[in-house]
Write an enzyme that holds these catalytic residues in place. Structure first.
Site, PDB file in Angstrom:
ATOM      1  N   ALA A 229       0.798  -1.233   0.000  1.00 49.20           N
ATOM      2  CA  ALA A 229       0.000   0.000   0.000  1.00 49.20           C
ATOM      3  C   ALA A 229       0.825   1.275   0.000  1.00 49.20           C
ATOM      4  O   ALA A 229       0.284   2.355   0.238  1.00 49.20           O
ATOM      5  CB  ALA A 229      -0.931  -0.006   1.211  1.00 49.20           C
TER       6      ALA A 229
ATOM      7  N   TYR B 229       4.267 -15.034 -14.865  1.00 48.39           N
ATOM      8  CA  TYR B 229       3.312 -14.045 -14.371  1.00 48.39           C
ATOM      9  C   TYR B 229       1.885 -14.519 -14.598  1.00 48.39           C
ATOM     10  O   TYR B 229       1.043 -14.450 -13.687  1.00 48.39           O
ATOM     11  CB  TYR B 229       3.531 -12.709 -15.083  1.00 48.39           C
ATOM     12  CG  TYR B 229       2.537 -11.642 -14.680  1.00 48.39           C
ATOM     13  CD1 TYR B 229       2.587 -11.066 -13.412  1.00 48.39           C
ATOM     14  CD2 TYR B 229       1.548 -11.213 -15.561  1.00 48.39           C
ATOM     15  CE1 TYR B 229       1.667 -10.091 -13.031  1.00 48.39           C
ATOM     16  CE2 TYR B 229       0.630 -10.242 -15.190  1.00 48.39           C
ATOM     17  CZ  TYR B 229       0.687  -9.681 -13.923  1.00 48.39           C
ATOM     18  OH  TYR B 229      -0.227  -8.730 -13.549  1.00 48.39           O
TER      19      TYR B 229
END
Length: 360
Positions: free
Chosen positions: A46, A200
């Protein structure tokens, strides 16, 4: 004067189409006015990008925000900025390195001891298309951070989430899951040649499979879980893709590219929507493209693969099949040895933070 009419009209038409296209791509803003005073939200990665803007918006709505990041200097700075911007004093920075099961366990234990409740867990952090790095425990970096780290964290916080029900888990996935394949014979790329794109995509497919399996296991508990593709967002997540490194791509493609992507603030709207929207109450096991429910790729709907992924993941991170801490907290036998490849930290990477960028 008339000779300028056609060029100006053409320019206006192109510009108008570009604006309409960008509005379509962004998916708009969360229109819910719901506030969340008294609710605790844990957000991974964050300190930057989508995660930071999600934390900011939920702090504005009165939430108690726990920011989990690897780089504490950046995390503390982001928390301070958000507290000042929102006048919400309840925004906190905690250390969390998703490339380390030890760090994840320490973070979860701190949350369980210090927080009375956990109403929302947003598994936001991620890494995209990095070299063939390994986590501290020897996992493929992308699979380890994007899936296994959040798998372990979520399981360790499930009791808190159940106690705080109705509560929500939000997993940031990606449209890239549609070309992902689960290779249970070589999850960590030890046998085959490493392909960073496929690594990924595999990790993003795992996000959706995990979401669906967890939703099944949480039926009747009051805890919901959903996955979301936040859209095409201009952040740092694509730092390893070499996007726009050439003069051609930066000068010619760059302007068009900028019309198609959205800011981290807009990129956070999907997470905010899934967190606060009243219409999401009780909704679980779904996949969202921004704020619109979509059916994920066929391979993400395979219940047998989802169940197997859960079992394999549990063994790798030292949990039993029910998600409880096993006798040994060490990673399972047969996983990679971290010493074989330099860890990402030595390359200046911050796997525990949202290395935000174009999420594809």
């Amino acid at each position: 004067m008339s000779k300028y009419i056609l060029p100006v009209s053409a320019f206006g038409t192109v510009l108008g189409c570009a604006v309409l296209l960008k509005n379509h791509v962004t998916g708009g803003r969360c229109t819910s006015k719901a506030v969340i005073p008294g609710k605790t939200v844990v957000i991974t990665g964050a300190n930057t990008g989508i995660g930071k803007e999600t934390a900011r918006e939920l702090a504005k709505r009165g939430g108690r925000i726990i920011m989990g990041c690897r780089d504490m200097e950046k995390c503390e700075a982001a928390a301070k900025e958000i507290r000042g911007n929102t006048l919400n004093p309840h925004v906190y920075a905690h250390h969390l390195d998703l490339a380390s099961t030890k760090s994840i366990r320490e973070f979860a234990e701190k949350i369980k001891q210090e927080e009375q409740r956990v109403d929302v867990l947003i598994n936001n952090a991620g890494i995209m298309r990095c070299p063939a790095w390994k986590t501290e425990d020897g996992f493929d970096m992308q699979f380890g951070v994007n899936h296994l780290g959040h798998f372990l964290l979520t399981n360790l916080l499930l009791d808190k989430l159940k106690e705080s029900a109705p509560s929500r888990v939000i997993n940031l996935a990606s449209l890239a899951h549609i070309i992902g394949e689960m290779d249970f014979e070589d999850l960590h790329w030890e046998k085959k040649k490493f392909n960073t794109k496929q690594a990924y995509c595999q990790s993003k497919l795992a996000n959706v499979l995990f979401t669906r399996e967890l939703a099944k296991r949480l039926q009747g508990t009051g805890v919901t879980v959903n996955a979301v593709h936040p859209g095409v967002v201009a952040t740092q997540l694509g730092r390893y893709t070499n996007l726009h490194q050439s003069k051609f791509s930066s000068s010619v493609l760059g302007p068009f590219f900028s019309l198609l992507v959205k800011s981290p603030e807009l990129g956070a709207q999907a997470s905010v929507y899934l967190t606060v929207s009243e219409e999401m109450e009780g909704v679980t096991g779904h996949y969202y493209d921004v704020m619109t429910e979509k059916e994920p790729a066929p391979q993400a709907l395979d219940e047998e693969v989802a169940r197997k992924l859960w079992e394999v993941s549990s063994k790798l991170v030292g949990l039993d099949e029910d998600g409880q801490t096993g006798v040994s907290e060490a990673p399972a036998e047969g996983q990679n040895k971290a010493a074989q490849t330099e860890p990402a930290q030595k390359h200046g990477h911050s796997p525990g933070a949202t290395v935000s960028a174009v999420r594809l």
